[in-house]
Design a protein around this motif. Structure first.
Motif, mmCIF file in Angstrom:
data_model
loop_
_atom_site.group_PDB
_atom_site.id
_atom_site.type_symbol
_atom_site.label_atom_id
_atom_site.label_comp_id
_atom_site.label_asym_id
_atom_site.label_seq_id
_atom_site.Cartn_x
_atom_site.Cartn_y
_atom_site.Cartn_z
ATOM 1 N N GLN A 35 5.915 2.064 -6.070
ATOM 2 C CA GLN A 35 6.568 3.576 -6.067
ATOM 3 C C GLN A 35 6.854 4.163 -7.518
ATOM 4 O O GLN A 35 6.411 5.303 -7.586
ATOM 5 C CB GLN A 35 7.915 3.662 -5.212
ATOM 6 C CG GLN A 35 7.831 3.158 -3.699
ATOM 7 C CD GLN A 35 7.283 4.339 -2.963
ATOM 8 O OE1 GLN A 35 7.284 5.371 -3.621
ATOM 9 N NE2 GLN A 35 7.079 4.029 -1.890
ATOM 10 N N HIS A 36 7.020 3.318 -8.575
ATOM 11 C CA HIS A 36 7.384 3.935 -9.687
ATOM 12 C C HIS A 36 5.879 4.420 -10.330
ATOM 13 O O HIS A 36 5.847 5.505 -11.111
ATOM 14 C CB HIS A 36 7.800 3.015 -10.626
ATOM 15 C CG HIS A 36 7.910 3.485 -12.353
ATOM 16 N ND1 HIS A 36 8.727 4.449 -12.258
ATOM 17 C CD2 HIS A 36 7.678 2.925 -13.309
ATOM 18 C CE1 HIS A 36 8.968 4.749 -13.703
ATOM 19 N NE2 HIS A 36 8.050 3.802 -14.410
ATOM 20 N N PHE A 37 4.666 3.694 -9.774
ATOM 21 C CA PHE A 37 3.479 4.057 -10.427
ATOM 22 C C PHE A 37 3.176 5.491 -9.767
ATOM 23 O O PHE A 37 2.404 6.350 -10.563
ATOM 24 C CB PHE A 37 2.523 2.789 -9.723
ATOM 25 C CG PHE A 37 1.112 3.257 -9.987
ATOM 26 C CD1 PHE A 37 0.381 3.426 -11.276
ATOM 27 C CD2 PHE A 37 0.314 3.714 -8.899
ATOM 28 C CE1 PHE A 37 -1.025 3.890 -11.296
ATOM 29 C CE2 PHE A 37 -1.130 4.362 -8.949
ATOM 30 C CZ PHE A 37 -1.675 4.177 -10.337
ATOM 31 N N LYS A 38 3.512 5.370 -8.489
ATOM 32 C CA LYS A 38 3.155 6.868 -7.808
ATOM 33 C C LYS A 38 3.968 7.917 -8.458
ATOM 34 O O LYS A 38 3.208 9.094 -8.600
ATOM 35 C CB LYS A 38 3.437 6.542 -6.493
ATOM 36 C CG LYS A 38 3.244 8.120 -5.592
ATOM 37 C CD LYS A 38 4.168 7.976 -4.103
ATOM 38 C CE LYS A 38 3.857 9.201 -3.302
ATOM 39 N NZ LYS A 38 5.115 10.244 -4.263
ATOM 40 N N ALA A 39 4.986 7.707 -8.868
ATOM 41 C CA ALA A 39 5.818 8.938 -9.366
ATOM 42 C C ALA A 39 5.334 9.276 -10.820
ATOM 43 O O ALA A 39 5.016 10.479 -11.134
ATOM 44 C CB ALA A 39 7.337 8.402 -9.626
ATOM 45 N N VAL A 40 4.860 8.280 -11.746
ATOM 46 C CA VAL A 40 4.514 8.729 -12.923
ATOM 47 C C VAL A 40 3.123 9.122 -12.993
ATOM 48 O O VAL A 40 2.824 9.890 -13.713
ATOM 49 C CB VAL A 40 4.424 7.256 -14.042
ATOM 50 C CG1 VAL A 40 6.064 6.884 -14.230
ATOM 51 C CG2 VAL A 40 3.722 6.177 -13.454
ATOM 52 N N PHE A 41 2.213 8.529 -11.886
ATOM 53 C CA PHE A 41 0.920 9.244 -11.698
ATOM 54 C C PHE A 41 0.846 10.834 -11.496
ATOM 55 O O PHE A 41 0.411 11.630 -12.086
ATOM 56 C CB PHE A 41 0.265 8.474 -10.674
ATOM 57 C CG PHE A 41 -1.335 9.047 -10.558
ATOM 58 C CD1 PHE A 41 -2.234 8.212 -11.061
ATOM 59 C CD2 PHE A 41 -1.583 9.945 -9.375
ATOM 60 C CE1 PHE A 41 -3.686 8.802 -10.974
ATOM 61 C CE2 PHE A 41 -2.807 10.395 -9.367
ATOM 62 C CZ PHE A 41 -3.903 9.680 -10.083
ATOM 63 N N GLU A 42 1.817 11.144 -10.209
ATOM 64 C CA GLU A 42 1.935 12.441 -10.212
ATOM 65 C C GLU A 42 2.698 13.247 -11.156
ATOM 66 O O GLU A 42 2.003 14.466 -11.397
ATOM 67 C CB GLU A 42 2.907 12.574 -8.931
ATOM 68 C CG GLU A 42 2.304 11.907 -7.571
ATOM 69 C CD GLU A 42 3.222 12.037 -6.671
ATOM 70 O OE1 GLU A 42 2.561 12.721 -5.398
ATOM 71 O OE2 GLU A 42 4.483 11.760 -6.539
ATOM 72 N N VAL B 5 0.943 -1.227 -0.071
ATOM 73 C CA VAL B 5 0.063 0.020 -0.034
ATOM 74 C C VAL B 5 0.765 1.220 -0.057
ATOM 75 O O VAL B 5 1.803 1.415 0.842
ATOM 76 C CB VAL B 5 -0.742 -0.030 1.352
ATOM 77 C CG1 VAL B 5 -1.915 1.132 1.134
ATOM 78 C CG2 VAL B 5 -1.957 -1.290 1.348
ATOM 79 N N VAL B 6 0.763 2.110 -1.060
ATOM 80 C CA VAL B 6 1.497 3.248 -1.062
ATOM 81 C C VAL B 6 0.423 4.375 -1.156
ATOM 82 O O VAL B 6 -0.318 4.737 -1.728
ATOM 83 C CB VAL B 6 2.306 3.365 -2.539
ATOM 84 C CG1 VAL B 6 3.034 4.825 -2.574
ATOM 85 C CG2 VAL B 6 3.432 2.352 -2.537
ATOM 86 N N GLU B 7 0.607 5.372 0.102
ATOM 87 C CA GLU B 7 -0.235 6.453 0.314
ATOM 88 C C GLU B 7 0.368 7.605 -0.013
ATOM 89 O O GLU B 7 1.830 8.027 0.496
ATOM 90 C CB GLU B 7 -0.852 6.314 1.678
ATOM 91 C CG GLU B 7 -1.547 5.079 2.182
ATOM 92 C CD GLU B 7 -1.989 4.762 3.461
ATOM 93 O OE1 GLU B 7 -2.752 5.670 3.720
ATOM 94 O OE2 GLU B 7 -1.632 3.731 3.997
#
Length: 258
Positions: free
Chosen positions: A243-250, A221-223
């Motif tokens: 974590q890579h998903f979070k970065a590209v989403f942002e 879970v990445v919040e």
């Protein structure tokens, strides 16, 4: 043959009687077709029966009981009072007050963490249910311009829905879920054969430190928070990939300040 990694949480839930009727039926049906998961379930059943057998209980030796009773008796014997009894009593009272204050502070610090742990269990459970109950999406589309209008009027947030296929996370669709006591959107992406559920709701409680990563029952879970919204991405992919998903989403989401 080993059990399916994404079924571990459900197998334990079935064993403990914690699944609802739909998920219990789905899990039982899976056990009939998967030798690895069925073997793991039977192993857990046998382990529970073994641990509950009367022969497993261990009786403490009588010598230990006698030693404990002797210690209690010595503690109960009146001790001579020190010359400065009042001062000692005052120090003791001060120490007790300090201990109470420390305990209160500990409760203040720990309670938010306990609440977040409950939320993370809820997020993982929602992710697993979406994979089992054939309810991954309410609207199945890779067009971000379809999902946002569909969410409009159904929830009180308007999250960004970037298309991330060039980054290795194709958009699958969206659905409504129930997170942290409210209806919330779940935006669904893929990472090869794996699913990424991104839950979004208003950032009412202000996430401590802005972001965190938690591993629970084989899932990550990445919040994080941004623009007054709280995000939680859940998947069984490698934590580094999430974590890579979070970065590209942002990186592909519009700046909420503009």
């Amino acid at each position: 043959m080993s059990a399916c990694p994404d079924k571990a949480l459900l197998i334990h839930g079935l064993l403990d009687g914690e699944l609802d009727a739909v998920n219990a039926a789905a899990c039982e049906a899976h056990l009939k077709t998967c030798e690895g998961c069925n073997a793991e379930y039977q192993r857990l059943v046998a382990l529970r029966e073994t641990l509950s057998a009367p022969s497993v209980a261990h009786r403490a030796p009588e010598r230990l009981r006698a030693n404990i009773e002797a210690m209690i008796a010595s503690e109960a014997t009146p001790q001579p009072q020190p010359r400065h009894g009042r001062r000692t009593a005052g120090y003791a009272a001060t120490g007790a007050l300090g201990a109470l204050m420390a305990a209160g502070l500990a409760v203040f610090v720990v309670l938010p963490q306990v609440a977040d742990n409950g939320l993370e269990r809820q997020l993982v459970a929602s992710h697993v249910r979406s994979l089992l109950a054939n309810h991954l999406t309410d609207v199945a589309t890779s067009d971000q311009h379809v999902i946002r209008p569909w969410l409009n009027g159904k929830v009180d947030v308007a999250p960004p829905v970037p298309e991330l296929a060039p980054e290795g996370f194709p958009l699958v669709g969206g659905r409504l879920d129930y997170i942290d006591g409210r209806v919330a959107p779940a935006i669904v992406y893929r990472r090869r054969a794996h699913t990424v559920n991104l839950f979004v709701w208003p950032d009412d409680r202000r996430l401590v430190n802005g972001a965190k990563t938690v591993r629970r029952d084989g899932y990550t879970v990445v919040e994080w928070t941004a623009g007054g919204l709280r995000y939680a991405a859940v998947s069984d992919i490698d934590p580094g990939d999430l974590q890579h998903f979070k970065a590209v989403f942002e990186a592909h989401s519009p700046d909420p300040s503009h």
